[in-house]
Design a protein around this motif. Sequence first.
Motif, PDB file in Angstrom:
ATOM      1  N   ARG A 178      64.292  78.516  33.714  1.00  0.00           N
ATOM      2  CA  ARG A 178      64.063  77.493  32.695  1.00  0.00           C
ATOM      3  C   ARG A 178      63.973  76.107  33.329  1.00  0.00           C
ATOM      4  N   ARG A 179      64.862  75.846  34.289  1.00  0.00           N
ATOM      5  CA  ARG A 179      64.854  74.548  34.963  1.00  0.00           C
ATOM      6  C   ARG A 179      63.516  74.320  35.664  1.00  0.00           C
TER       7      ARG A 179
ATOM      8  N   ASP B 181      60.725  73.810  33.072  1.00  0.00           N
ATOM      9  CA  ASP B 181      60.841  72.461  32.522  1.00  0.00           C
ATOM     10  C   ASP B 181      60.237  71.451  33.503  1.00  0.00           C
TER      11      ASP B 181
ATOM     12  N   VAL C 234      56.438  71.658  33.303  1.00  0.00           N
ATOM     13  CA  VAL C 234      55.922  71.010  32.094  1.00  0.00           C
ATOM     14  C   VAL C 234      55.963  69.492  32.259  1.00  0.00           C
ATOM     15  N   ARG C 235      57.058  68.978  32.754  1.00  0.00           N
ATOM     16  CA  ARG C 235      57.169  67.526  32.977  1.00  0.00           C
ATOM     17  C   ARG C 235      56.140  67.054  33.999  1.00  0.00           C
TER      18      ARG C 235
END
Length: 148
Positions: free
Chosen positions: A107-108, A111, A114-115
């Motif tokens: 997930r990290r 994320d 995506v960023r």
Amino acid sequence: MQSVSDLSIGQVATRTGLSVPTIRYYEEIGLVRQAGRREGGHRTYGAGQLRRLTFIAHCRDLGFTIKQTRSLLAVTVDNRPCADARTIAQTHLNAVDAKIAELKEIRRHLDGFVRQCVDACAGSSASYCAMIDDLSKPATKRKRRRNG
């Protein structure tokens, strides 16, 4: 009212939340004993089988493997100490914790991707996407994202 010793496979499926094919499979692999048969050949289940299938369904809901479920059933059948069941559950809990840690790491990284997309290339074509570029690099050239 129908007795618990004369339930059809469909009724057992409804009561346990297991599908009919799953119940048949559990019979086939010996996780539960073969059902009795009515004159027409239809399976009939008793209270003991219903209880065992309910136990198996709960084990499945908690993610226990067939092997672990079989071991938990053996604890009750062999009247072994509760500590044996606890050991099986603790081993499974450790595996769940490890999977949660792995998923948090994934997930990290997602994320971050995506960023990175939002910051570096939002609105560009895929040929200029920083995330796609990073995912396309050999493991030795891109930042290590897993296991190191």
